[in-house]
Design a protein around this motif. Structure first.
Motif, PDB file in Angstrom:
ATOM      1  N   ALA A 125      -7.975 -27.900   8.375  1.00  0.00           N
ATOM      2  CA  ALA A 125      -6.894 -27.080   7.806  1.00  0.00           C
ATOM      3  C   ALA A 125      -5.793 -26.881   8.839  1.00  0.00           C
ATOM      4  CB  ALA A 125      -7.446 -25.727   7.352  1.00  0.00           C
ATOM      5  N   HIS A 126      -4.565 -27.159   8.425  1.00  0.00           N
ATOM      6  CA  HIS A 126      -3.376 -26.947   9.256  1.00  0.00           C
ATOM      7  C   HIS A 126      -3.434 -27.746  10.554  1.00  0.00           C
ATOM      8  CE1 HIS A 126      -2.761 -23.830   6.329  1.00  0.00           C
ATOM      9  NE2 HIS A 126      -3.829 -23.196   6.720  1.00  0.00           N
ATOM     10  N   VAL A 127      -4.011 -28.941  10.496  1.00  0.00           N
ATOM     11  CA  VAL A 127      -4.157 -29.730  11.714  1.00  0.00           C
ATOM     12  C   VAL A 127      -2.882 -30.492  12.081  1.00  0.00           C
ATOM     13  CG1 VAL A 127      -6.668 -29.971  11.576  1.00  0.00           C
ATOM     14  CG2 VAL A 127      -5.197 -31.615  10.374  1.00  0.00           C
ATOM     15  N   ALA A 128      -1.891 -30.521  11.195  1.00  0.00           N
ATOM     16  CA  ALA A 128      -0.617 -31.145  11.568  1.00  0.00           C
ATOM     17  C   ALA A 128       0.014 -30.409  12.739  1.00  0.00           C
ATOM     18  CB  ALA A 128       0.334 -31.165  10.368  1.00  0.00           C
ATOM     19  N   ALA A 129      -0.356 -29.136  12.910  1.00  0.00           N
ATOM     20  CA  ALA A 129       0.171 -28.356  14.030  1.00  0.00           C
ATOM     21  C   ALA A 129      -0.238 -28.941  15.370  1.00  0.00           C
ATOM     22  CB  ALA A 129      -0.324 -26.910  13.934  1.00  0.00           C
ATOM     23  N   LEU A 130      -1.282 -29.783  15.377  1.00  0.00           N
ATOM     24  CA  LEU A 130      -1.745 -30.373  16.632  1.00  0.00           C
ATOM     25  C   LEU A 130      -0.754 -31.391  17.186  1.00  0.00           C
ATOM     26  CD1 LEU A 130      -5.524 -30.894  15.780  1.00  0.00           C
ATOM     27  CD2 LEU A 130      -4.486 -29.035  17.095  1.00  0.00           C
ATOM     28  N   ALA A 131       0.253 -31.746  16.409  1.00  0.00           N
ATOM     29  CA  ALA A 131       1.289 -32.659  16.901  1.00  0.00           C
ATOM     30  C   ALA A 131       2.261 -31.951  17.841  1.00  0.00           C
ATOM     31  CB  ALA A 131       2.054 -33.269  15.725  1.00  0.00           C
ATOM     32  N   ASP A 132       2.292 -30.613  17.771  1.00  0.00           N
ATOM     33  CA  ASP A 132       3.217 -29.867  18.622  1.00  0.00           C
ATOM     34  C   ASP A 132       2.845 -30.016  20.096  1.00  0.00           C
ATOM     35  OD1 ASP A 132       4.343 -29.051  16.289  1.00  0.00           O
ATOM     36  OD2 ASP A 132       3.459 -27.046  16.291  1.00  0.00           O
ATOM     37  N   ALA A 133       3.852 -29.895  20.932  1.00  0.00           N
ATOM     38  CA  ALA A 133       3.638 -30.049  22.373  1.00  0.00           C
ATOM     39  C   ALA A 133       2.654 -29.016  22.913  1.00  0.00           C
ATOM     40  CB  ALA A 133       4.972 -29.954  23.103  1.00  0.00           C
ATOM     41  N   ASP A 134       2.693 -27.817  22.356  1.00  0.00           N
ATOM     42  CA  ASP A 134       1.824 -26.750  22.867  1.00  0.00           C
ATOM     43  C   ASP A 134       0.533 -26.622  22.060  1.00  0.00           C
ATOM     44  OD1 ASP A 134       2.803 -25.738  20.503  1.00  0.00           O
ATOM     45  OD2 ASP A 134       3.067 -23.693  21.278  1.00  0.00           O
ATOM     46  N   ALA A 135       0.206 -27.636  21.274  1.00  0.00           N
ATOM     47  CA  ALA A 135      -0.957 -27.543  20.385  1.00  0.00           C
ATOM     48  C   ALA A 135      -2.243 -27.280  21.150  1.00  0.00           C
ATOM     49  CB  ALA A 135      -1.090 -28.827  19.570  1.00  0.00           C
ATOM     50  N   VAL A 136      -2.409 -27.911  22.297  1.00  0.00           N
ATOM     51  CA  VAL A 136      -3.654 -27.723  23.036  1.00  0.00           C
ATOM     52  C   VAL A 136      -3.814 -26.282  23.509  1.00  0.00           C
ATOM     53  CG1 VAL A 136      -3.851 -30.121  23.771  1.00  0.00           C
ATOM     54  CG2 VAL A 136      -2.589 -28.502  25.179  1.00  0.00           C
ATOM     55  N   ASN A 137      -2.696 -25.579  23.643  1.00  0.00           N
ATOM     56  CA  ASN A 137      -2.770 -24.179  24.060  1.00  0.00           C
ATOM     57  C   ASN A 137      -3.182 -23.257  22.916  1.00  0.00           C
ATOM     58  OD1 ASN A 137      -1.878 -24.768  26.723  1.00  0.00           O
ATOM     59  ND2 ASN A 137       0.224 -24.900  25.964  1.00  0.00           N
ATOM     60  N   ARG A 138      -3.020 -23.723  21.687  1.00  0.00           N
ATOM     61  CA  ARG A 138      -3.379 -22.896  20.530  1.00  0.00           C
ATOM     62  C   ARG A 138      -4.864 -22.986  20.223  1.00  0.00           C
ATOM     63  NH1 ARG A 138       1.021 -24.517  16.030  1.00  0.00           N
ATOM     64  NH2 ARG A 138       0.005 -22.838  14.870  1.00  0.00           N
ATOM     65  N   GLY A 139      -5.472 -24.127  20.537  1.00  0.00           N
ATOM     66  CA  GLY A 139      -6.892 -24.293  20.306  1.00  0.00           C
ATOM     67  C   GLY A 139      -7.246 -24.420  18.836  1.00  0.00           C
ATOM     68  N   VAL A 154     -13.992 -10.355   8.402  1.00  0.00           N
ATOM     69  CA  VAL A 154     -13.765 -10.624   9.822  1.00  0.00           C
ATOM     70  C   VAL A 154     -13.413 -12.094  10.036  1.00  0.00           C
ATOM     71  CG1 VAL A 154     -14.761 -10.523  12.135  1.00  0.00           C
ATOM     72  CG2 VAL A 154     -15.315  -8.741  10.469  1.00  0.00           C
ATOM     73  N   MET A 155     -14.026 -12.996   9.268  1.00  0.00           N
ATOM     74  CA  MET A 155     -13.713 -14.417   9.419  1.00  0.00           C
ATOM     75  C   MET A 155     -12.289 -14.730   8.954  1.00  0.00           C
ATOM     76  SD  MET A 155     -16.045 -16.077  11.027  1.00  0.00           S
ATOM     77  CE  MET A 155     -15.953 -14.585  12.035  1.00  0.00           C
ATOM     78  N   LYS A 156     -11.801 -14.023   7.963  1.00  0.00           N
ATOM     79  CA  LYS A 156     -10.394 -14.197   7.588  1.00  0.00           C
ATOM     80  C   LYS A 156      -9.493 -13.850   8.772  1.00  0.00           C
ATOM     81  CE  LYS A 156      -9.623 -11.838   3.821  1.00  0.00           C
ATOM     82  NZ  LYS A 156      -8.808 -11.330   2.689  1.00  0.00           N
ATOM     83  N   ALA A 157      -9.832 -12.763   9.455  1.00  0.00           N
ATOM     84  CA  ALA A 157      -9.061 -12.375  10.633  1.00  0.00           C
ATOM     85  C   ALA A 157      -9.198 -13.426  11.743  1.00  0.00           C
ATOM     86  CB  ALA A 157      -9.528 -11.009  11.131  1.00  0.00           C
ATOM     87  N   TYR A 158     -10.385 -13.962  11.893  1.00  0.00           N
ATOM     88  CA  TYR A 158     -10.633 -14.995  12.917  1.00  0.00           C
ATOM     89  C   TYR A 158      -9.784 -16.238  12.669  1.00  0.00           C
ATOM     90  CZ  TYR A 158     -13.168 -19.018  14.932  1.00  0.00           C
ATOM     91  OH  TYR A 158     -13.505 -20.186  15.563  1.00  0.00           O
ATOM     92  N   PHE A 159      -9.781 -16.735  11.434  1.00  0.00           N
ATOM     93  CA  PHE A 159      -8.999 -17.942  11.154  1.00  0.00           C
ATOM     94  C   PHE A 159      -7.506 -17.714  11.333  1.00  0.00           C
ATOM     95  CE2 PHE A 159     -12.796 -19.122   8.457  1.00  0.00           C
ATOM     96  CZ  PHE A 159     -13.190 -20.170   9.267  1.00  0.00           C
ATOM     97  N   GLY A 160      -7.075 -16.473  11.223  1.00  0.00           N
ATOM     98  CA  GLY A 160      -5.651 -16.177  11.347  1.00  0.00           C
ATOM     99  C   GLY A 160      -5.218 -15.736  12.731  1.00  0.00           C
ATOM    100  N   THR A 161      -6.165 -15.487  13.630  1.00  0.00           N
ATOM    101  CA  THR A 161      -5.778 -14.970  14.940  1.00  0.00           C
ATOM    102  C   THR A 161      -5.019 -16.018  15.751  1.00  0.00           C
ATOM    103  OG1 THR A 161      -6.576 -13.841  16.931  1.00  0.00           O
ATOM    104  CG2 THR A 161      -7.917 -15.652  16.111  1.00  0.00           C
ATOM    105  N   LYS A 162      -4.010 -15.577  16.465  1.00  0.00           N
ATOM    106  CA  LYS A 162      -3.200 -16.500  17.253  1.00  0.00           C
ATOM    107  C   LYS A 162      -3.720 -16.627  18.676  1.00  0.00           C
ATOM    108  CE  LYS A 162       1.084 -16.059  14.628  1.00  0.00           C
ATOM    109  NZ  LYS A 162       0.926 -17.433  14.093  1.00  0.00           N
ATOM    110  N   THR A 163      -4.622 -15.717  19.069  1.00  0.00           N
ATOM    111  CA  THR A 163      -5.104 -15.716  20.451  1.00  0.00           C
ATOM    112  C   THR A 163      -6.605 -15.859  20.479  1.00  0.00           C
ATOM    113  OG1 THR A 163      -3.297 -14.231  21.065  1.00  0.00           O
ATOM    114  CG2 THR A 163      -5.119 -14.446  22.622  1.00  0.00           C
ATOM    115  N   LEU A 164      -7.097 -16.875  21.152  1.00  0.00           N
ATOM    116  CA  LEU A 164      -8.536 -17.094  21.336  1.00  0.00           C
ATOM    117  C   LEU A 164      -8.895 -16.789  22.792  1.00  0.00           C
ATOM    118  CD1 LEU A 164      -8.891 -20.477  19.398  1.00  0.00           C
ATOM    119  CD2 LEU A 164      -9.578 -18.201  18.593  1.00  0.00           C
ATOM    120  N   PRO A 165     -10.136 -16.422  23.044  1.00  0.00           N
ATOM    121  CA  PRO A 165     -10.527 -16.061  24.427  1.00  0.00           C
ATOM    122  C   PRO A 165     -10.553 -17.290  25.351  1.00  0.00           C
ATOM    123  CG  PRO A 165     -12.454 -16.094  22.995  1.00  0.00           C
ATOM    124  CD  PRO A 165     -11.258 -16.244  22.097  1.00  0.00           C
TER     125      PRO A 165
END
Length: 458
Positions: A74-88, A447-458
């Motif tokens: 889901a939403h993997v086209a975002a991985l084309a962005d330069a900063d994609a690896v930082n989003r995880g 909680v999983m809905k919140a997880y899939f939407g969170t912009k910051t991962l540990p």
């Protein structure tokens, strides 16, 4: 009826329908595909060159292996962005299989005036609860068509056709002291009573029964022959919300179709644009060592291929290096149910770790790495749950007892990704009919809905 209660009842009704409609991993994956197709996802051909597909074709997609395991993107086209690896990646995993009785390749038995089915015990099943149940049969069959080609299709008898009758107490007076079940001798179910002069229940007779069911499933009377099958028996009693105040759910296959449904539904209902990958593997109950199991390459290869397919033409970074960098910033939720403290067997739990039904999902910890949770991954879930104002619990097995495991440690070691092992507290795990709280699944979904939407991962 309050709005919260109405949402809870609606969620549990849909959950139980999904489980009832999924008597085998094949049916579970088929039903998940239907949910995904309805939401606009498309199936990828695992043998095709994904690099020729557009970002839109890849962005919301899925790939299936063996009809019993699935990876959802889901939403993997975002991985084309330069900063994609930082989003995880927001990864989520569960398993599609459950302990059950599976038919042997030559199952037809004719004994003492009865037709029976030879069965193999799949996984660590509790055998005693299978006695005296109204059993049906479902799974995958391979058939030949009128043109001589082979094809596979799903069948589900959807009606009681078999039972494993108990032996009367008069013939075993010690049965309530210690009932030992011999899988070979005691578990073959009775499927029919033979009639005098009909030759008895035979392999040909069984194959004809399957062929008729296959023709019905395919709506094609021209199918010629059943070549082979992977069939399971299942309890026909539907799942239900039970208890004086409707506080419990009773159903087959809560371990682990509950986690499959919750994760998929949470992803579909989330408002996220963050890249998410869900994996639902077969064969967890027997060790995960198969092409479609968690020890197979389905998830790692899918991630690598999708990164290669969507990466920007502007980067020359090696795909494997980019994957490693991406996974270093990713997070995995391994969802598999946990042991709730049983009121009649409370001494089987550690005194400080006795999860209870409807007190929240259970974070599973084992320092010998049977679970992959660590302090960082546990803290991240606790933070998400606190934001949702929802509870959680912890489980550690007694120090003098062996600990089960999940796909969590397997996936964590294969990908090098931070992983949390968590699941719904339940009773009667691996029984033909299991029990969990009626509030916990929706709690975890939220909680999983919140997880899939969170912009910051540990």
């Amino acid at each position: 009826m309050t709005e919260v209660k109405s949402k809870l009842e609606s969620f549990n009704k849909a959950l139980l329908k999904f489980i009832d409609d999924s008597p085998t991993p094949f049916h579970a994956v088929a039903n998940m595909q239907a949910m995904l197709n309805k939401a606009g996802f498309r199936r990828l051909d695992a043998a095709a060159d994904w690099g020729t597909l557009s970002a839109a074709e890849l962005d919301r997609s899925y790939v299936v292996r063996n009809d019993s395991s699935i990876v959802i993107l889901a939403h993997v086209a975002a991985l084309a962005d330069a900063d994609a690896v930082n989003r995880g990646l927001r990864l989520y995993g569960a398993h599609t299989d459950s302990p059950c009785l599976k038919l042997k390749p030559l199952p037809a038995l004719s004994r003492h005036g009865t037709g029976q089915l030879g069965v193999e015990i799949y996984g660590g099943a509790l055998l005693n609860p299978w006695f005296d149940r109204d059993l049906s049969m479902a799974g995958r069959v391979v058939v030949t068509t009128s043109s001589g080609e082979r094809c596979s299709l799903l069948v589900d008898f959807q009606r009681p056709i078999a039972t494993v009758p108990s032996l009367a107490i008069h013939l075993d007076r010690e049965v309530n002291q210690n009932r030992t079940v011999n899988p070979q001798k005691h578990m073959p179910p009775v499927i029919l009573l033979e009639q005098a002069g009909n030759g008895g229940f035979s392999a040909d007779g069984f194959e004809q029964i399957l062929l008729e069911e296959a023709r019905k499933a395919a709506d094609d009377d021209s199918l010629q022959r059943v070549v082979s099958w992977e069939l399971s028996l299942y309890d026909t009693q539907p799942g239900a919300v039970i208890g004086l105040e409707s506080q419990m759910i009773a159903s087959a296959r809560l371990d682990n179709l509950l986690s499959c449904y919750v994760g998929l539904r949470a992803m579909l209902d989330s408002k996220t644009n963050e890249p998410c990958v869900l994996v639902f593997n077969d064969h967890e109950e027997v060790g995960s060592q198969s092409a479609e199991g968690a020890e197979g390459n389905l998830l790692p290869s899918t991630i690598q291929r999708i990164v290669a397919a969507v990466r920007s033409k502007k980067t020359t970074e090696d795909v494997s290096v980019r994957c490693h960098r991406l996974l270093e910033r990713s997070f995995m939720v391994s969802a598999d149910n946990a042991h709730a403290i049983h009121p009649n067997y409370a001494d089987r739990h550690d005194e400080n770790h006795g999860p209870q039904l409807n007190r929240g999902p259970v974070i599973k910890v084992n320092h010998n790495q049977r679970y992959a949770t660590n302090a960082v991954t546990s803290a991240f879930y606790e933070e998400l749950a606190s934001r949702c104002d929802l509870p959680w619990q912890s489980f550690v097995v007694r120090s003098d007892m062996a600990c089960g495991s999940t796909i969590g440690p397997i996936t964590a070691s294969a990908l090098g990704v931070k992983t949390l092992d968590i699941g719904m507290p339940q009773w009667a795990m691996h029984s033909v009919r299991e029990l969990c709280g009626s509030e916990d699944p929706h709690n975890f979904y939220t909680v999983m809905k919140a997880y899939f939407g969170t912009k910051t991962l540990p």
